[in-house]
Design a protein around this motif. Structure first.
Motif, mmCIF file in Angstrom:
data_model
loop_
_atom_site.group_PDB
_atom_site.id
_atom_site.type_symbol
_atom_site.label_atom_id
_atom_site.label_comp_id
_atom_site.label_asym_id
_atom_site.label_seq_id
_atom_site.Cartn_x
_atom_site.Cartn_y
_atom_site.Cartn_z
ATOM 1 N N ALA A 44 3.223 -5.801 8.596
ATOM 2 C CA ALA A 44 4.204 -5.124 7.747
ATOM 3 C C ALA A 44 3.593 -3.878 7.134
ATOM 4 O O ALA A 44 2.372 -3.750 7.012
ATOM 5 N N CYS A 45 4.464 -2.962 6.727
ATOM 6 C CA CYS A 45 4.030 -1.753 6.016
ATOM 7 C C CYS A 45 3.391 -2.181 4.693
ATOM 8 O O CYS A 45 4.005 -2.934 3.935
ATOM 9 N N PRO A 46 2.177 -1.740 4.404
ATOM 10 C CA PRO A 46 1.524 -2.186 3.169
ATOM 11 C C PRO A 46 2.229 -1.690 1.908
ATOM 12 O O PRO A 46 2.064 -2.260 0.837
ATOM 13 N N ARG A 47 3.043 -0.648 2.079
ATOM 14 C CA ARG A 47 3.669 -0.061 0.897
ATOM 15 C C ARG A 47 5.007 -0.716 0.549
ATOM 16 O O ARG A 47 5.306 -0.941 -0.621
ATOM 17 N N CYS A 48 5.820 -1.038 1.559
ATOM 18 C CA CYS A 48 7.160 -1.556 1.271
ATOM 19 C C CYS A 48 7.394 -2.952 1.851
ATOM 20 O O CYS A 48 8.451 -3.536 1.630
ATOM 21 N N ALA A 49 6.432 -3.463 2.613
ATOM 22 C CA ALA A 49 6.494 -4.826 3.167
ATOM 23 C C ALA A 49 7.553 -5.035 4.240
ATOM 24 O O ALA A 49 7.853 -6.162 4.592
ATOM 25 N N LEU A 57 1.594 2.297 7.764
ATOM 26 C CA LEU A 57 2.653 2.809 6.888
ATOM 27 C C LEU A 57 3.892 3.071 7.738
ATOM 28 O O LEU A 57 3.792 3.661 8.816
ATOM 29 N N CYS A 58 5.065 2.655 7.247
ATOM 30 C CA CYS A 58 6.289 2.847 8.025
ATOM 31 C C CYS A 58 6.783 4.292 7.876
ATOM 32 O O CYS A 58 6.354 5.025 6.988
ATOM 33 N N GLY A 59 7.700 4.672 8.762
ATOM 34 C CA GLY A 59 8.223 6.033 8.762
ATOM 35 C C GLY A 59 8.887 6.409 7.446
ATOM 36 O O GLY A 59 8.742 7.523 6.950
ATOM 37 N N ARG A 60 9.603 5.436 6.859
ATOM 38 C CA ARG A 60 10.300 5.717 5.591
ATOM 39 C C ARG A 60 9.313 6.040 4.481
ATOM 40 O O ARG A 60 9.508 6.967 3.709
ATOM 41 N N CYS A 61 8.229 5.237 4.391
ATOM 42 C CA CYS A 61 7.250 5.461 3.324
ATOM 43 C C CYS A 61 6.454 6.748 3.563
ATOM 44 O O CYS A 61 6.026 7.398 2.609
ATOM 45 N N LEU A 62 6.246 7.102 4.851
ATOM 46 C CA LEU A 62 5.560 8.363 5.154
ATOM 47 C C LEU A 62 6.433 9.545 4.743
ATOM 48 O O LEU A 62 5.960 10.515 4.143
#
Ligand code: ZN
Ligand code: ZN
Length: 233
Positions: A44-49, A57-62
């Motif tokens: 999972a993305c460490p920022r938003c799970a 990191l997922c595209g949204r958080c980037l």
């Protein structure tokens, strides 16, 4: 109110039957129902799970980095985890709080430390109506398991907001803007915010932004259950 809640706790804690299937159980759940819980184990993305390849990191958080720095989620908000979360929140089944808290604590990195563990604040009106804050009840367990100091008064809801649940995704960020007030200087503090469910993350985003404006160096979300990625967020 307290009497009713205590009785419920006693029934659940000592009734010897599983909360979900009513089969024989030593704890709140039988082994089969416990094994059925939708634990989040995929990368999972460490920022938003949300699910992300190889835990990057997922595209949204980037594209739009959120105010919070990380999110840990124990379960998917899916059957039967959703039943447990709703039974605690809306039906006062307080004996479920230790179970959910232990599950979340087990998902945290070993030896994790934060300066403050802040349960998602409820408005005074909602607290009066419900009689308890489910996030605080879960946070008690996580504080006990990790040794992180519980700090429920670090922030408060400065105004009541309509429940996020009934709102279109696009309106959720607007709905919670200015919803929190921080009650102390948080210079350089690392704070974990505990919430029962993370959906779009708009409420957690607003609280993290408020904590950072008060000086917090790092804000992480510890959530029991995470909904899957919304299609239009
Ligand atoms: Zn069961
Ligand atoms: Zn992300």
């Amino acid at each position: 109110m307290l009497g009713r809640l205590t009785r419920r706790f006693a029934n659940l804690a000592f009734g010897g039957s599983c909360f979900l299937c009513r089969g024989a159980a030593e704890g709140v759940l039988c082994a089969a129902c416990d094994a059925d819980l939708p634990r989040l184990t995929a990368p999972a993305c460490p920022r938003c799970a949300l699910p992300a390849q190889e835990g990057a990191l997922c595209g949204r958080c980037l594209a739009r980095p959120p105010a919070y720095d990380a999110t840990v989620a124990a379960l998917a908000y899916a059957f039967p985890a959703d039943v447990l979360v709703r039974a605690l929140k809306f039906h006062g089944e307080l004996a479920l709080a230790p179970l959910l808290g232990r599950m979340l604590a087990a998902r945290l990195p070993r030896g994790v430390r934060v300066d403050f563990l802040l349960p998602m604040p409820l408005s005074a009106a909602r607290l009066r109506e419900r009689g308890f804050n489910q996030s605080l009840e879960i946070a008690r367990q996580v504080a006990a398991a990790t040794g992180c100091p519980l700090a429920p008064l670090l922030a408060e809801r400065s105004r009541d907001t309509p429940p996020q649940l009934g709102l279109p995704l696009a309106e959720r960020a607007h709905n919670v803007r200015g919803a929190f007030r921080c009650t102390q200087d948080l210079a350089r503090a690392e704070i974990a915010v505990l919430d029962d469910v993370m959906t779009t993350g708009a409420t957690l985003e607003e609280l993290a932004a408020t904590l950072k404006r008060a000086g917090a160096a790092r804000v992480v979300n510890w959530v029991v259950a995470r909904t899957p990625a919304p299609a239009d967020a």
